[in-house]
Scaffold this motif. Structure first.
Motif, short mmCIF file in Angstrom:
data_model
loop_
_atom_site.label_atom_id
_atom_site.label_comp_id
_atom_site.label_asym_id
_atom_site.label_seq_id
_atom_site.Cartn_x
_atom_site.Cartn_y
_atom_site.Cartn_z
N ALA A 8 16.96 2.28 6.93
CA ALA A 8 15.84 3.15 7.45
C ALA A 8 14.54 3.08 7.10
N GLY A 9 14.18 1.73 6.34
CA GLY A 9 12.80 1.36 5.61
C GLY A 9 12.81 1.16 4.25
N ALA A 10 11.66 0.81 3.92
CA ALA A 10 11.47 0.37 2.28
C ALA A 10 11.42 1.82 1.83
N ASP A 11 11.78 1.81 0.18
CA ASP A 11 11.74 2.95 -0.57
C ASP A 11 10.44 3.30 -1.01
N ILE A 12 9.50 4.23 -0.17
CA ILE A 12 8.22 4.40 -0.28
C ILE A 12 7.96 4.98 -1.66
N SER A 13 8.69 5.53 -2.44
CA SER A 13 8.45 6.01 -3.64
C SER A 13 8.21 4.97 -4.87
N GLU A 14 8.55 3.76 -4.26
CA GLU A 14 8.45 2.90 -5.33
C GLU A 14 7.02 2.30 -5.37
N PHE A 15 6.41 2.43 -4.28
CA PHE A 15 5.09 1.54 -4.13
C PHE A 15 3.94 2.71 -3.69
N ALA A 16 4.15 3.80 -3.61
CA ALA A 16 3.32 4.84 -3.24
C ALA A 16 1.76 4.68 -4.23
N ASN A 17 1.83 4.51 -5.34
CA ASN A 17 0.80 4.22 -6.16
C ASN A 17 0.47 3.00 -6.63
N PHE A 18 0.49 2.05 -5.69
CA PHE A 18 0.53 0.60 -6.08
C PHE A 18 -1.45 0.52 -5.63
N SER A 19 -1.77 -0.71 -6.44
CA SER A 19 -3.02 -1.24 -6.37
C SER A 19 -3.18 -2.37 -5.22
N GLU A 20 -4.19 -2.79 -4.64
CA GLU A 20 -4.35 -3.91 -3.70
C GLU A 20 -3.48 -4.93 -4.13
N GLU A 21 -3.76 -5.27 -5.33
CA GLU A 21 -3.09 -6.54 -5.91
C GLU A 21 -1.31 -6.27 -5.94
N GLN A 22 -1.16 -5.22 -6.09
CA GLN A 22 0.31 -5.07 -6.55
C GLN A 22 0.93 -4.84 -5.05
N GLY A 23 0.23 -4.39 -4.07
CA GLY A 23 0.72 -4.34 -2.76
C GLY A 23 1.03 -5.90 -2.14
N ALA A 24 -0.16 -6.67 -2.36
CA ALA A 24 -0.13 -7.90 -1.79
C ALA A 24 1.23 -8.64 -2.31
N GLU A 25 1.21 -8.52 -3.77
CA GLU A 25 2.48 -9.11 -4.53
C GLU A 25 3.72 -8.65 -4.07
N LEU A 26 3.66 -7.29 -3.78
CA LEU A 26 5.09 -6.65 -3.15
C LEU A 26 5.47 -7.56 -1.90
N ALA A 27 4.76 -7.63 -0.98
CA ALA A 27 4.79 -8.19 0.27
C ALA A 27 5.01 -9.87 0.05
N ARG A 28 4.44 -10.22 -0.68
CA ARG A 28 4.52 -11.99 -0.92
C ARG A 28 6.08 -12.12 -1.52
N LYS A 29 6.29 -11.52 -2.56
CA LYS A 29 7.56 -11.59 -3.45
C LYS A 29 8.78 -11.27 -2.38
N GLY A 30 8.79 -10.10 -1.52
CA GLY A 30 9.98 -9.61 -0.68
C GLY A 30 9.96 -10.81 0.42
N GLN A 31 8.86 -11.42 0.89
CA GLN A 31 8.91 -12.38 1.96
C GLN A 31 9.76 -13.55 1.58
N GLU A 32 9.15 -13.82 0.37
CA GLU A 32 9.73 -15.30 -0.22
C GLU A 32 11.36 -15.04 -0.72
N LEU A 33 11.81 -13.93 -1.28
CA LEU A 33 12.85 -13.82 -2.08
C LEU A 33 13.90 -13.50 -0.94
N LEU A 34 13.65 -12.68 0.23
CA LEU A 34 14.64 -12.29 1.27
C LEU A 34 14.32 -12.52 2.57
N PHE A 35 13.32 -12.32 3.07
CA PHE A 35 12.87 -12.33 4.71
C PHE A 35 12.80 -13.73 5.06
#
Length: 256
Positions: free
Chosen positions: A63-90
């Motif tokens: 049903a989606g990503a677990d929003i509670s994990e990243f609701a307070n992330f900075s721009e850099e943390q957000g970009a890293e979340l996407a980058r790592k997720g794409q590489e590791l899984l998608f």
């Protein structure tokens, strides 16, 4: 072994089930890491010929990503979340040489739809609902959704789905080409297994080569036709090619 997923192999098919029913199988960091491990094990196991990815229960694939994990992330943390997720899984799933079928049982939203789109093709239960609702949260799809959805349904439909943050039902998804088949919930995994069985009659080497060639057509700076030529030629040096052509000429079924 896993906290958030189940993985079992039977008759050369590995079925990976996201198992967080209380969270509608939402993807958190740990689940993404566990999924990578399970997919990597299947990819490395020469006995595994097909992988099916699905969700536990009857309500949701993911049903989606677990929003509670990243609701307070900075721009850099957000970009890293996407980058790592794409590489590791998608991206990892999309580039696997072992065919991956997504069996979408219920809601596939946000990261859930992105995971289904990373699979090589998708089938769905008749109660499935699919969408990318990220813009309603003030963010955009970050696990490949803005790239894979247009490839599958066309730019205009993808733009509408992303900008409205709306959901489409299984019939619309079939009409759009987002999924290949619709079936009743109880028939979903059996259908995935049946399709897996059809795939397994063919050369695993050739299938991996075909996946690579098809994917190449969507990569910037890569000529998919050149990749096809290289992969086609490479097949001639395999035992599978010798067996496949010999079996054809001897009018018998090939044993791969």
């Amino acid at each position: 072994m896993y906290n958030n997923i189940l993985s079992e192999t039977s008759d050369s098919i590995t079925t990976i089930t996201i198992n967080r029913p209380s969270k509608l199988n939402a993807l958190n960091k740990e689940t993404i890491e566990e999924l990578h491990t399970a997919f990597a094990k299947a990819e490395e196991d020469t006995d595994v010929r097909v992988v099916i990815i699905t969700g536990s229960g009857e309500k949701a694939f993911v049903a989606g990503a677990d929003i509670s994990e990243f609701a307070n992330f900075s721009e850099e943390q957000g970009a890293e979340l996407a980058r790592k997720g794409q590489e590791l899984l998608f991206d990892y799933v999309a580039e696997m040489g072992t065919p991956v079928i997504a069996a979408v049982n219920g809601f596939a939203l946000g990261g859930g739809l992105e995971l289904a789109m990373a699979a090589h093709f998708r089938i769905a239960s008749d109660n499935a609902r699919m969408g990318l609702p990220e813009v309603s949260l003030g963010v955009i799809p970050g696990y490949g959704g803005t790239q894979r959805l247009p490839q599958l349904v066309g730019k205009g439909r993808a733009m509408e789905m992303i900008m409205t943050a709306g959901m489409i039902d299984a019939n619309t998804a079939l009409e759009y080409g987002l999924i290949n088949h619709i079936t009743a919930q109880e028939e979903l995994v059996p259908l995935a297994n049946k399709l897996g069985g059809k795939i397994m009659r063919n050369s695993p080497m050739a299938i991996a080569a075909a996946i690579n060639a098809v994917n190449a057509g969507y990569e910037n700076g890569v000529d998919g036709f050149d990749t096809e030529i290289e992969e086609f030629g490479g097949c001639f040096g395999t035992e599978d090619f010798t067996e496949g052509t010999t079996a054809f000429l001897e009018k018998r079924k090939a044993e791969f």
